[in-house]
Design a protein around this motif. Sequence first.
Motif, mmCIF file in Angstrom:
data_model
loop_
_atom_site.group_PDB
_atom_site.id
_atom_site.type_symbol
_atom_site.label_atom_id
_atom_site.label_comp_id
_atom_site.label_asym_id
_atom_site.label_seq_id
_atom_site.Cartn_x
_atom_site.Cartn_y
_atom_site.Cartn_z
ATOM 1 N N UNK A 160 29.225 82.670 67.759
ATOM 2 C CA UNK A 160 29.817 82.023 68.856
ATOM 3 C C UNK A 160 29.138 80.801 69.374
ATOM 4 N N UNK A 161 29.606 79.573 69.161
ATOM 5 C CA UNK A 161 28.662 78.242 69.573
ATOM 6 C C UNK A 161 29.558 77.612 70.532
ATOM 7 N N UNK A 162 28.773 76.794 71.338
ATOM 8 C CA UNK A 162 29.260 75.712 72.197
ATOM 9 C C UNK A 162 28.776 74.506 71.687
ATOM 10 N N UNK A 163 29.292 73.378 71.967
ATOM 11 C CA UNK A 163 28.883 72.224 71.520
ATOM 12 C C UNK A 163 29.957 71.157 72.077
ATOM 13 N N UNK A 164 29.348 70.163 72.424
ATOM 14 C CA UNK A 164 30.090 68.733 72.713
ATOM 15 C C UNK A 164 30.497 67.739 71.430
ATOM 16 N N UNK A 165 29.819 68.320 70.301
ATOM 17 C CA UNK A 165 29.900 67.560 69.299
ATOM 18 C C UNK A 165 31.126 68.094 68.387
ATOM 19 N N UNK A 166 32.386 67.120 68.520
ATOM 20 C CA UNK A 166 33.644 67.954 67.870
ATOM 21 C C UNK A 166 33.343 67.844 66.498
ATOM 22 N N UNK A 208 46.837 59.378 65.988
ATOM 23 C CA UNK A 208 46.416 57.998 65.387
ATOM 24 C C UNK A 208 45.663 58.168 64.110
ATOM 25 N N UNK A 209 46.115 57.748 63.016
ATOM 26 C CA UNK A 209 45.338 57.705 61.741
ATOM 27 C C UNK A 209 45.122 56.087 61.321
ATOM 28 N N UNK A 210 43.969 56.134 60.636
ATOM 29 C CA UNK A 210 43.541 54.862 60.069
ATOM 30 C C UNK A 210 44.072 55.060 58.456
ATOM 31 N N UNK A 211 44.995 53.912 58.040
ATOM 32 C CA UNK A 211 45.448 53.978 56.831
ATOM 33 C C UNK A 211 44.958 52.959 56.147
ATOM 34 N N UNK A 212 44.087 53.164 54.880
ATOM 35 C CA UNK A 212 43.558 52.068 54.324
ATOM 36 C C UNK A 212 44.297 51.924 53.020
ATOM 37 N N UNK A 213 45.096 51.071 52.392
ATOM 38 C CA UNK A 213 45.817 51.104 51.308
ATOM 39 C C UNK A 213 45.302 49.525 50.174
ATOM 40 N N UNK A 250 42.740 57.904 54.662
ATOM 41 C CA UNK A 250 43.687 58.350 55.580
ATOM 42 C C UNK A 250 42.970 59.195 56.410
ATOM 43 N N UNK A 251 42.267 58.776 57.695
ATOM 44 C CA UNK A 251 41.544 59.721 58.509
ATOM 45 C C UNK A 251 41.992 59.542 59.984
ATOM 46 N N UNK A 252 41.700 60.438 60.714
ATOM 47 C CA UNK A 252 42.274 60.377 62.270
ATOM 48 C C UNK A 252 41.396 59.312 62.655
ATOM 49 N N UNK A 253 41.855 58.684 63.665
ATOM 50 C CA UNK A 253 41.134 57.774 64.559
ATOM 51 C C UNK A 253 40.250 58.677 65.703
ATOM 52 N N UNK A 254 40.766 59.632 66.152
ATOM 53 C CA UNK A 254 40.199 60.540 66.924
ATOM 54 C C UNK A 254 40.512 61.981 66.312
ATOM 55 N N UNK A 255 39.542 62.809 66.287
ATOM 56 C CA UNK A 255 39.750 64.197 65.307
ATOM 57 C C UNK A 255 40.788 64.931 65.991
ATOM 58 N N UNK A 256 41.496 65.732 65.291
ATOM 59 C CA UNK A 256 42.393 66.450 66.147
ATOM 60 C C UNK A 256 42.082 67.684 67.242
ATOM 61 N N UNK A 257 40.773 68.211 66.497
ATOM 62 C CA UNK A 257 40.202 68.951 67.898
ATOM 63 C C UNK A 257 39.818 68.102 69.207
ATOM 64 N N UNK A 258 39.282 66.802 69.147
ATOM 65 C CA UNK A 258 38.908 65.863 70.199
ATOM 66 C C UNK A 258 40.278 65.446 70.792
ATOM 67 N N UNK A 259 41.269 65.156 70.122
ATOM 68 C CA UNK A 259 42.585 64.931 70.573
ATOM 69 C C UNK A 259 43.322 66.089 71.500
ATOM 70 N N UNK A 260 43.125 67.222 70.980
ATOM 71 C CA UNK A 260 43.601 68.266 71.607
ATOM 72 C C UNK A 260 42.910 68.478 72.860
ATOM 73 N N UNK A 261 41.313 68.475 72.760
ATOM 74 C CA UNK A 261 40.517 68.700 73.930
ATOM 75 C C UNK A 261 40.933 67.827 75.126
ATOM 76 N N UNK A 262 41.003 66.480 74.667
ATOM 77 C CA UNK A 262 41.491 65.296 75.812
ATOM 78 C C UNK A 262 42.858 65.774 76.223
#
Length: 313
Positions: A188-194, A229-234, A291-303
């Motif tokens: 079990x670990x706590x962290x502010x680093x998503x 939101x995702x960054x899509x580079x094509x 294809x990468x999230x602008x904000x990670x799913x965990x951080x988005x859910x956290x917020x």
Amino acid sequence: MDTRDAVRARGITKCFGDVVALDGVDLDVTHGRIHGLVGPNGAGKTTLLGLLLGLAVADSGRLEILGTPVERALAASDGVAGFVDAPGLYPSLTARQNLAALVALRDLETGRAGIDDVLHEVGLTDVADDKTRGFSLGMRQRLGLAAALLTRPRLLVLDEPSNGLDPSAKRQVHGVLTRLAADGTAVVLSSHRMDDLEALCSEVTILATGRVVFSGPLAKLASENRELDYRLRTSDSEAARRIAEDTSGVRTVEDGEPRQDADVLVVRGRVPALDELIARVVRANVAVRELAPVVSPLEAAFLTLTDRQEAGR
């Protein structure tokens, strides 16, 4: 193999005067898993970690650790190790002497070779004979982890273990925790680093104002009804934009910031809609390079979840 949960908490409440630190918290931690604990400052994370380490006892509710009910403070089960806030060290002793003192205090069946092994495992061999008063935060964190490893824990509880770690040290610590989990230890670990939590944890519990607002697999956060939101580079951003604007459930996002990369498009949608977008882009013979999230799913859910909880107080 032990089939019981390493941690089983039901309705845990803990107050400090008029302050409710934990309010009806449920928690399940399985052997062989790394479980992340997330929450804003004051959410109750440190209080919960302290209960798991036996530093305090809940005011109400039921807590079982390694199959044993915890009913009084300083009664942590054998097989539990870790630290809250920061590891306690003797500053006038060297790293090796600190670990030797722990071995003597706990009457552990570990000699110098065992101490050297854990120092090597956390990457502190070169400073083993340096006094810890000169250690950086990251070195202190790693020595605290080494101390926990000496006890061969079945439940390891860590508070911000990545604090102060450079990329190489972080990779080393991640490797140690992953190996422990693979060997059956519950972590079990706590962290502010998503990014750390997403790299390590299979499950997370999000706390806000002392209450659990989410608990479950990381994958569930991205799959629930939540737009990201995702960054899509094509290879052809204009073609990708036209396809995105024609894909149900997806819209392009203009954030007002000047873009350095003309081939990057920001799109918003739920996971199934984004899957459909990528399939359509590929069918149009447009190469998908990123294809990468602008904000990670965990951080988005956290917020989202913590803001919602704060607003409902």
